[in-house]
Write an enzyme that holds these catalytic residues in place. Sequence first.
Site, PDB file in Angstrom:
ATOM      1  N   GLU A  79       9.728  -4.015  10.168  1.00 10.11           N
ATOM      2  CA  GLU A  79      10.167  -2.745   9.570  1.00 10.11           C
ATOM      3  C   GLU A  79      10.745  -1.799  10.625  1.00 10.11           C
ATOM      4  OE1 GLU A  79       7.336  -1.035   6.869  1.00 10.11           O
ATOM      5  OE2 GLU A  79       8.399   0.882   6.764  1.00 10.11           O
ATOM      6  N   ASP A 128      -1.004  -6.237  -0.027  1.00 10.23           N
ATOM      7  CA  ASP A 128      -1.324  -5.574   1.238  1.00 10.23           C
ATOM      8  C   ASP A 128      -2.825  -5.399   1.404  1.00 10.23           C
ATOM      9  OD1 ASP A 128       0.771  -4.979   2.922  1.00 10.23           O
ATOM     10  OD2 ASP A 128       1.312  -3.121   1.900  1.00 10.23           O
ATOM     11  N   ASP A 141       0.844  -1.198   0.000  1.00  8.30           N
ATOM     12  CA  ASP A 141       0.000   0.000   0.000  1.00  8.30           C
ATOM     13  C   ASP A 141       0.884   1.255   0.000  1.00  8.30           C
ATOM     14  OD1 ASP A 141       0.845  -0.143   2.613  1.00  8.30           O
ATOM     15  OD2 ASP A 141      -1.148   0.049   3.513  1.00  8.30           O
ATOM     16  N   SER A 142       2.204   1.045  -0.009  1.00 12.44           N
ATOM     17  CA  SER A 142       3.144   2.145  -0.270  1.00 12.44           C
ATOM     18  C   SER A 142       2.831   2.796  -1.615  1.00 12.44           C
ATOM     19  CB  SER A 142       4.587   1.636  -0.271  1.00 12.44           C
ATOM     20  OG  SER A 142       4.716   0.503  -1.111  1.00 12.44           O
ATOM     21  N   LYS A 192      -1.052  -9.408   3.307  1.00  8.52           N
ATOM     22  CA  LYS A 192      -0.271  -8.869   4.434  1.00  8.52           C
ATOM     23  C   LYS A 192      -1.119  -7.884   5.227  1.00  8.52           C
ATOM     24  CE  LYS A 192       3.380  -5.921   3.848  1.00  8.52           C
ATOM     25  NZ  LYS A 192       2.929  -4.707   4.565  1.00  8.52           N
ATOM     26  N   GLU A 206      -0.962  -5.264   8.786  1.00  5.05           N
ATOM     27  CA  GLU A 206      -0.100  -4.604   9.765  1.00  5.05           C
ATOM     28  C   GLU A 206      -0.713  -4.706  11.159  1.00  5.05           C
ATOM     29  OE1 GLU A 206       0.618  -0.547   8.643  1.00  5.05           O
ATOM     30  OE2 GLU A 206       1.307  -1.097   6.640  1.00  5.05           O
TER      31      GLU A 206
END
Length: 264
Positions: free
Chosen positions: A181, A84, A45-46, A112, A114
Amino acid sequence: MSKITTTNLLKMKQEGQRITAITAYDATFAKLFDDEGAHVLLIGDSLGMVLQGCQDTLAVNMDEMVYHTRCVVRGTTNALVVSDMPFMSYATPEQTYQNAARLMAAGARMVKMEGGDWLCDSIRHLTRNGVPVCGHLGLTPQSVHVFGGFKVQGRDEFQAQEIYRQALELQAAGIQLLVLECVPTSLAERISKALRIPVIGIGAGPATDGQILVMHDAFGITSGYVPKFTKNFLAETGDMRAAIRLYVKQVSEGTFPGPEHCFN
Ligand code: KIV
């Protein structure tokens, strides 16, 4: 290289072979990274920051993730494609499943998310229903406003212990890969040694089982602030294909990241 599966990644960890991952958002770059031997391609999602020009990743939505997942899948032959789950797309186990199913139907082979142990019910729900999950701990960018900026996490002993505990909880819930990260090298090493599953680091030092970079950072084309943990592989090679070949080589040899890319 043959098709990468979760089983291959686990075997790589067991045999001490380092895993190379990189973000991709379209078919052309996906093909280039796949051709050059990247094991994992992440539709991060960057993309909210590097494609859409936002200050953070929070505005990215499911439709955008599905679109970019389809594009990357079309360019990929061997790498494991991970997508993501964007901000607020996994608030409950049922919502998580509905949205993860869309990414899997678009061709992702893992999703993925978070966060820590509050995700365990959703992780169990996904894995029971055929969706492999990658966890993400440390600096989780969707929580940037809780952290008060993009800051290294786990520097004090309490926080470090908490991240360590969360990693074990996520593994017990069923994740098959973990992204760590921006944490100190020593913490990443402790977690990588304690976990059975592979740990992929970004700004987490050389002792993880693999590395991931945002592709724009690997090419040195990120505008504005350039994080300490990135490296411009294009500067050394002058060619995008050779840059990725060098990234894969340096990760597999353990020469990237160097001490200058790490946090204490
Ligand atoms: O969104 C992303 O690109 C990521 C990587 C930085 C791991 O989560």
